[in-house]
Design an enzyme around this catalytic site. Structure first.
Site, PDB file in Angstrom:
ATOM      1  N   LYS A  22       0.858  -1.194   0.000  1.00 40.95           N
ATOM      2  CA  LYS A  22       0.000   0.000   0.000  1.00 40.95           C
ATOM      3  C   LYS A  22       0.887   1.234   0.000  1.00 40.95           C
ATOM      4  O   LYS A  22       1.829   1.327   0.781  1.00 40.95           O
ATOM      5  CB  LYS A  22      -0.920   0.016   1.221  1.00 40.95           C
ATOM      6  N   GLU A  51       0.345  -7.736   5.559  1.00 42.65           N
ATOM      7  CA  GLU A  51      -0.027  -9.146   5.456  1.00 42.65           C
ATOM      8  C   GLU A  51      -0.978  -9.356   4.279  1.00 42.65           C
ATOM      9  O   GLU A  51      -1.849  -8.536   4.008  1.00 42.65           O
ATOM     10  CB  GLU A  51      -0.716  -9.581   6.749  1.00 42.65           C
ATOM     11  N   ASP A  58     -12.877 -10.962  -1.045  1.00 44.51           N
ATOM     12  CA  ASP A  58     -13.635  -9.939  -0.328  1.00 44.51           C
ATOM     13  C   ASP A  58     -15.114 -10.326  -0.328  1.00 44.51           C
ATOM     14  O   ASP A  58     -15.579 -11.101  -1.170  1.00 44.51           O
ATOM     15  CB  ASP A  58     -13.406  -8.543  -0.912  1.00 44.51           C
ATOM     16  N   ASP A  97     -15.287   3.286   6.679  1.00 43.21           N
ATOM     17  CA  ASP A  97     -15.617   2.765   5.344  1.00 43.21           C
ATOM     18  C   ASP A  97     -15.940   1.275   5.424  1.00 43.21           C
ATOM     19  O   ASP A  97     -15.384   0.458   4.685  1.00 43.21           O
ATOM     20  CB  ASP A  97     -14.453   3.012   4.379  1.00 43.21           C
TER      21      ASP A  97
END
Length: 226
Positions: A22, A51, A58, A97
């Site tokens: 990220k 990780e 998802d 979120d």
């Protein structure tokens, strides 16, 4: 947002494995702590090594394949999300979120992991006057008054999540056009499950259940975590 920082040498000693990467703009980092795996500083950003589950999906993709989940299965997953919310609150962290795309399911163990804290903030008792997250999951108080309290907004998102789990679709497609009315449920859903969804989706923030109240609800009690 805050980042948790650690030395590089410890991460490089880890055995070879798949990770998630990220990238975060440096101007968004306001606080440093400790990071589990590794980080790399670039001129304009920070790269995080996180990780990565090997066999995961998802919840949005999982639901797309299943259409909707049987109530018992949805209850087990919802209980895990509640546990994640309880942990976040204990750390004074607000995710902001909560939605199926940000929840990973380990297909081997059945465990859930909450991901993508890019919209997160430190939990505060006063109202937030700036929105972050997905507009179609925003609570009505934001749409009508442009402010919200963190815990109440979280419960609203949890109600939408549970509805999506048992119904296979998002209740509100466009957050800007929420028009409240009676929610219609199929006969296959128990009254207890319907009641939880209705309490989470109360138009009045103070009428919504808290995370602890949801934990003690008869519908949720007795569900073991994987």
């Amino acid at each position: 947002m805050g980042l948790r920082r650690a030395g590089v040498s410890s991460a490089r000693s880890l055995p070879c494995s798949q990770v998630a990467i990220k990238r975060v703009p440096r101007n968004r980092v306001r606080h440093w702590g400790e990071l589990l795996l590794e980080w790399l500083e670039l001129p304009d950003s920070v790269v995080l090594v996180l990780e990565r589950l090997e066999w995961c999906q998802d919840l949005l993709g999982f639901l797309a394949e299943r259409r909707f989940l049987p109530e018992e299965e949805a209850r087990g997953l919802f209980c895990q999300v509640l546990e994640a919310m309880r942990h976040c609150a204990s750390c004074r962290v607000l995710h902001r979120d909560i939605k199926p795309e940000n929840i990973l399911l380990d297909l081997a163990s059945g465990q859930l992991k909450l991901i993508d804290f890019g919209c997160g903030a430190f939990l505060q008792d006063t109202a937030y006057a700036r929105f972050a997250g997905t507009l179609s999951y925003s609570p009505p108080e934001w749409i009508h008054h442009q402010c919200y309290h963190g815990q109440a907004a979280t419960i609203w998102s949890l109600g939408l999540l549970l509805y999506h789990l048992v119904m296979g679709k998002h209740l509100f497609r466009r957050g800007q056009e929420v028009i409240w009315g009676q929610i219609l449920f199929p006969q296959r859903l128990s009254q207890e499950c319907q009641d939880i969804i209705k309490r989470c989706l109360s138009m009045q923030p103070l009428d919504r259940s808290s995370v602890e109240e949801l934990f003690h609800d008869p519908w949720v009690q007795g569900v073991p975590l994987p």
